[in-house]
Write an enzyme that holds these catalytic residues in place. Structure first.
Site, short mmCIF file in Angstrom:
data_model
loop_
_atom_site.label_atom_id
_atom_site.label_comp_id
_atom_site.label_asym_id
_atom_site.label_seq_id
_atom_site.Cartn_x
_atom_site.Cartn_y
_atom_site.Cartn_z
N MET A 116 0.82 -1.21 0.00
CA MET A 116 0.00 0.00 0.00
C MET A 116 0.86 1.26 0.00
SD MET A 116 -3.00 -1.37 -0.09
CE MET A 116 -4.17 -0.06 0.26
N GLY A 117 1.88 1.31 0.84
CA GLY A 117 2.78 2.46 0.84
C GLY A 117 2.29 3.65 1.65
N ASN A 142 -0.87 5.43 15.06
CA ASN A 142 0.34 4.90 14.43
C ASN A 142 0.88 5.91 13.42
OD1 ASN A 142 1.90 3.38 12.36
ND2 ASN A 142 1.32 1.58 13.56
N SER A 178 7.49 -0.99 8.02
CA SER A 178 6.78 -1.32 6.78
C SER A 178 7.80 -1.55 5.68
CB SER A 178 5.84 -0.18 6.38
OG SER A 178 5.35 -0.40 5.07
N THR A 322 -5.02 -9.77 9.53
CA THR A 322 -5.41 -10.68 8.45
C THR A 322 -6.40 -11.73 8.93
OG1 THR A 322 -3.26 -10.31 7.42
CG2 THR A 322 -4.53 -12.21 6.65
#
EC number: 1.3.5.2
Length: 342
Positions: A116-117, A142, A178, A322
């Site tokens: 996603m970035g 976050n 990330s 998830t």
């Protein structure tokens, strides 16, 4: 009722493009949270109180960051029984993230790959959304850096975001793990991390004086770390009195999903394949940290027993991402009940 309907909803959602399904779900949860419908339809989740980082948690099962990047559906998620909510990652300025497609399901492995970035609407809109939420439980915010901010200036972005979100956060997570922002994981290196945490800790102290409250800081780390790297990170956390650590983010490894459709897509892999790697990092952290820094365990939780395994490895709290997408709201209650049984 959400729990019983979710298998039907999932069947429809999984026929859609993964990101389109994600946005639809967020819109529905946002609307349900605003109208109170989510509370009326949500499963009953027992209380299992915990005190961690000086905060009182209704139960130890939280929502991981990434599902609600802009904090647009906080009340909807809260109504599903989570003991705490974490939203973001947010950056100083709005950014589109990486080009689509950038989100891929691997149902054969109960997994997702995303690149996603850090797509988000920017910290100013994020703060407005947080302020509009009625939720008064533990809320983690976050923060990250913009993609076009040089890695050498990353601290500027984190410090700016910390100042903006501080008054509204129960705790603030520093996301340096990330894999989808170029060079971001360099900040996990000993020298880079030491400098970043020193700056953030100094800022935290000054903000605590200004606002009359100390908001804990938690560092989110990757599963793709060797023993020496985990030891260095643990030592740095202790040296700077960081209040918490979240283990772990997504993995770059594809060992567990070789040959599956989408397995070769770039990005971070989450879900069942990261469960063991996450637990291994948690165990290593606990060995280094003792009880000085609480660990929030995340990665591959699909059952109550999975949640218990995270606690057995050394986590004080757990988060779902998830597994929640694949299992739905029933997973929250299942995990809380399993943990409460001891």
């Amino acid at each position: 009722m959400f729990s019983s309907l979710y298998p039907l909803a999932r069947a429809s959602l999984f026929k859609m493009d993964a990101e389109d399904a994600h946005h639809l779900t967020l819109r529905m949860l946002g609307a349900a949270g605003r109208t109170g419908l989510a509370c009326a339809l949500s499963p009953r989740v027992p209380d299992a109180p915990r005190t961690v980082m000086g905060l009182s948690f209704r139960n130890p099962v939280g929502l991981a960051a990434g599902l609600d990047k802009d904090g647009a559906a906080i009340d909807g998620f809260a109504a599903l029984g989570f003991g705490f909510i974490e939203v973001g990652t947010v950056t100083p300025r709005a950014q589109p993230g990486n080009p689509r497609p950038r989100l891929f399901r691997l149902p054969e492995a109960d997994a997702i790959i995303n690149r996603m970035g850090f797509n988000n609407s920017g910290v100013d809109q994020f703060v407005k959304n947080v302020q509009a939420a009625r939720y008064r439980g533990v809320l983690g915010l976050n923060i990250g850096k913009n993609a076009d901010t040089p890695i050498e200036r990353a601290a500027d972005d984190y410090l700016y975001c910390l100042e903006r979100v501080y008054p509204f956060a129960s705790y603030v997570t520093i996301n340096i793990s990330s894999p989808n922002t170029k060079n971001l994981r360099q900040l996990q290196g000993a020298g880079e991390l030491d400098a970043l945490l020193a700056a953030l800790k100094d800022k935290q102290r000054r903000l605590a004086d200004l606002h009359g409250k100390l908001v804990p800081l938690a560092l989110k780390i990757a599963p793709d770390l060797d023993d020496e790297q985990v030891k260095e990170i643990a030592a740095t956390l202790l040296r700077h009195d960081i209040e918490g650590v979240i283990a772990t983010n997504t993995t770059l490894s594809r060992e567990a999903v070789k040959g599956l459709p989408h397995a070769d897509e770039a990005g971070g892999l989450s879900g069942r394949p990261v469960f063991d790697a996450s637990n291994a990092v948690i165990r290593k952290l606990r060995a280094e940290l003792g009880d000085a820094v609480p660990i929030i365990g995340v990665g591959g939780i699909f059952s109550g027993e999975d949640a218990r395994a995270k606690l057995a490895a050394g986590a004080a709290l757990v988060q779902l991402y998830t597994g929640f997408i694949y299992r739905g709201p029933a997973l929250v209650a299942e995990c809380v009940k399993a943990i409460a049984r001891g």
